[in-house]
Design an enzyme around this catalytic site. Structure first.
Site, PDB file in Angstrom:
ATOM      1  N   ARG A  25     -11.653 -13.123  -7.871  1.00 10.50           N
ATOM      2  CA  ARG A  25     -11.161 -14.484  -8.088  1.00 10.50           C
ATOM      3  C   ARG A  25     -10.589 -14.538  -9.496  1.00 10.50           C
ATOM      4  NH1 ARG A  25     -13.442 -14.624 -12.233  1.00 10.50           N
ATOM      5  NH2 ARG A  25     -12.906 -16.802 -12.411  1.00 10.50           N
ATOM      6  N   ASP A  38      -4.866 -22.071 -13.057  1.00 15.72           N
ATOM      7  CA  ASP A  38      -4.471 -21.469 -11.787  1.00 15.72           C
ATOM      8  C   ASP A  38      -3.011 -21.754 -11.459  1.00 15.72           C
ATOM      9  OD1 ASP A  38      -7.539 -21.816 -11.650  1.00 15.72           O
ATOM     10  OD2 ASP A  38      -7.034 -20.300 -10.155  1.00 15.72           O
TER      11      ASP A  38
END
Lengths: 348, 348
Positions: free
Chosen positions: B45, B238
């Site tokens: 991740r 992100d």
């Protein structure tokens, strides 16, 4: 229906809130020291509930010592008070209840009460504190009615529900009162790390009541507010300073700031026993630091590297300027709080 | 030293971040589908890391299909891209890396590349994305140097460290760069519920580096800021919209608001591959909703009542007005971001 705390023949019986929601287990404390330990371990928690529990602890100590000489009974009451007062530092209701029990004992002795009479009187006083707490919580629900729209999503934090009180509710009383009044209420319950009172206790209570509840990580509250998904925030309190600063579960301050930033009202619901007129501002409220293991572990499951440092303040202080209203059993206080709180709780 | 992601003979090898810090276990994905599944399950991740991983996934698919007819190889690349693109929706680095790999394949075919040559070229391109990510992270650390005082307590959230990238750091790069420069840095790491990247990954990385780290519940960040205990906040990203709105791990928006309210600078550290010029504002960024079980359970341990609803948005959007600066490998962008980000990433 659960019973958060009650006096039984064997002692003080508590619902073990650490084990919820997996199991509903009751434990009985057979001495005031055991009651103090139960408060420290958070078998019982929530400011009003630990006040009621401490009062029962004093009554228990008095009853158990009633066969001793009067001076030994009086000493047992002092010892019980000291042990209970040392259990947790932030919630003022604990000290309020102990002071009230001590005052009742002193008055009774001044009026010539013997041991049996004194012990009985303290049992009655503790039960009165219990019953008044219940009544106060219901009154809070009534007073809060105008604050809740007919259709609303309410965000709450920690557990200011029946488990935190003698059995009814403070913050959740606002919610329950609105539901009882036929309003369409949905609740976002912040899980409330590290002790997870929201996930374990609030979700359990609200589901038990059939109230629509959505659990969220604490970090999700801000973006839900920003996204227009929250109509009001309601929390309880562990101590309220004379100027309206509010000590409550860690994370409350963040919610108050986020509510202000997004134009959402932030309400505090608490009985007047939570108001500490001796604390001029939030800076006078001691903040309990708990075991870092509550952050690094979860029920014995290690979630952080061995040896890492952790900080675990149990409470934070929300400055009064973020608080839209404080709802008590005697009515609603609004800014300026120095005046409105003094009107509700006149200086003694 | 751990390796977040690398291409091995057997496939794409990932450090299983779900098992940290208890165990450092590596898993090897033997197909692009397995790589996509590993991204979905959060074995790997962190926005830059999943971009690099996806690139290796495409290279793997191409190499495995290089013995087939050219049209079958081309179809395998498209299939791999589709599977990888569907793995997680928010981090734009994933799409950026896939677009770059696809462009490389198209160019190679246009120049007459055969299967063997194409597969080799895609392996090289993926490795270049990996190496450039590493270099970008180091450059971010250098550019951020003026932002960090000689003695500072830094609050961070989630994990924007070596585990989130090809092996160095973004937000943690700011911290590591400051430590390397001899500054006295202490870090508050927010545990980052529900997935606990802060508790499990950031604490582990920083301790591994000998950097003073204090773990906190997410709800404690606000009162630490209010108490003057935090000098700056640094997080990763992100996806960054053209106007400077920042999508990052859920809870980031709250920290940004709290930082502003307390006069603390809030910095975002991310490679320019995180900037999505096609997203005009944060409203154009899709927010992944993950399994509610991540909130109601913790590694299989039930922490909320059976049947309770939960909401689990993985990210939130922080409006650009809360962001003091965005640090990239090409330099620092400040408000107005539409201009400063366009200068760093010219419209193509």
């Amino acid at each position: 229906m659960f019973r958060t705390v009650e006096r039984t023949e064997a002692g003080v019986r508590l619902l073990d809130q650490r084990k919820l929601p997996a199991e509903a287990v009751y434990v009985t404390c057979a001495s005031a020291d055991e009651v103090a330990e139960a408060i420290r371990l958070m078998i019982v928690r929530g400011a009003p509930a630990i006040g009621v529990t401490a009062a029962f602890g004093v009554a228990l100590a008095a009853s158990q010592a009633s066969g001793l000489p009067p001076s030994a009974l009086d000493a047992a009451i002092v010892r019980a008070r000291d042990a209970l007062a040392a259990a947790r530092p932030t919630a003022v209701n604990l000290f309020w209840a102990l002071t009230r029990m001590e005052g009742a004992a002193r008055n009774a002795r001044a009026e010539g009460a013997g041991n049996t009479e004194l012990a009985l009187l303290l049992e009655r006083e503790a039960q009165a504190i219990h019953d008044e707490d219940l009544a106060a919580c219901r009154a809070i629900g009534r007073h809060a009615a105008p604050l809740v729209p007919a259709k609303a999503t309410v965000l709450t934090h920690c557990n200011a529900g029946g488990l935190a009180t003698a059995g009814y509710v403070t913050a959740l009383g606002v919610i329950r009162g609105a539901v009882d009044a036929g309003k369409a209420i949905r609740v976002f319950a912040g899980e409330t790390r590290p002790f997870l009172q929201g996930a374990r206790l609030t979700a359990w209570e609200l589901m038990d009541d059939g109230i629509e509840t959505v659990l969220i990580a604490d970090g999700a509250a801000g973006s839900l507010m920003h996204g227009g998904k929250v109509d009001l925030v309601v929390v309880g309190a562990d101590r309220i300073a004379a100027n309206g600063d509010v000590a409550n579960k860690i994370g409350t301050y963040s919610l108050a700031v986020l509510a202000k930033e997004n134009g959402i009202p932030f309400y505090v619901a608490a009985p007047t026993s939570t108001i500490d007129r001796k604390a001029a501002t939030g800076a006078d409220i001691p903040i309990e630091e708990r075991d870092p293991a509550e952050v690094t572990e979860l029920r014995g499951l290690r979630i952080a590297p061995e040896g890492v440092s952790a900080l675990n303040p149990a409470f934070d202080v929300t400055p009064a300027r973020y608080v839209a209203a404080i709802v008590t059993e005697r009515g609603i206080a609004r800014a300026p709080y120095a005046a409105s709180l003094a009107a509700l709780v006149p200086p003694s």
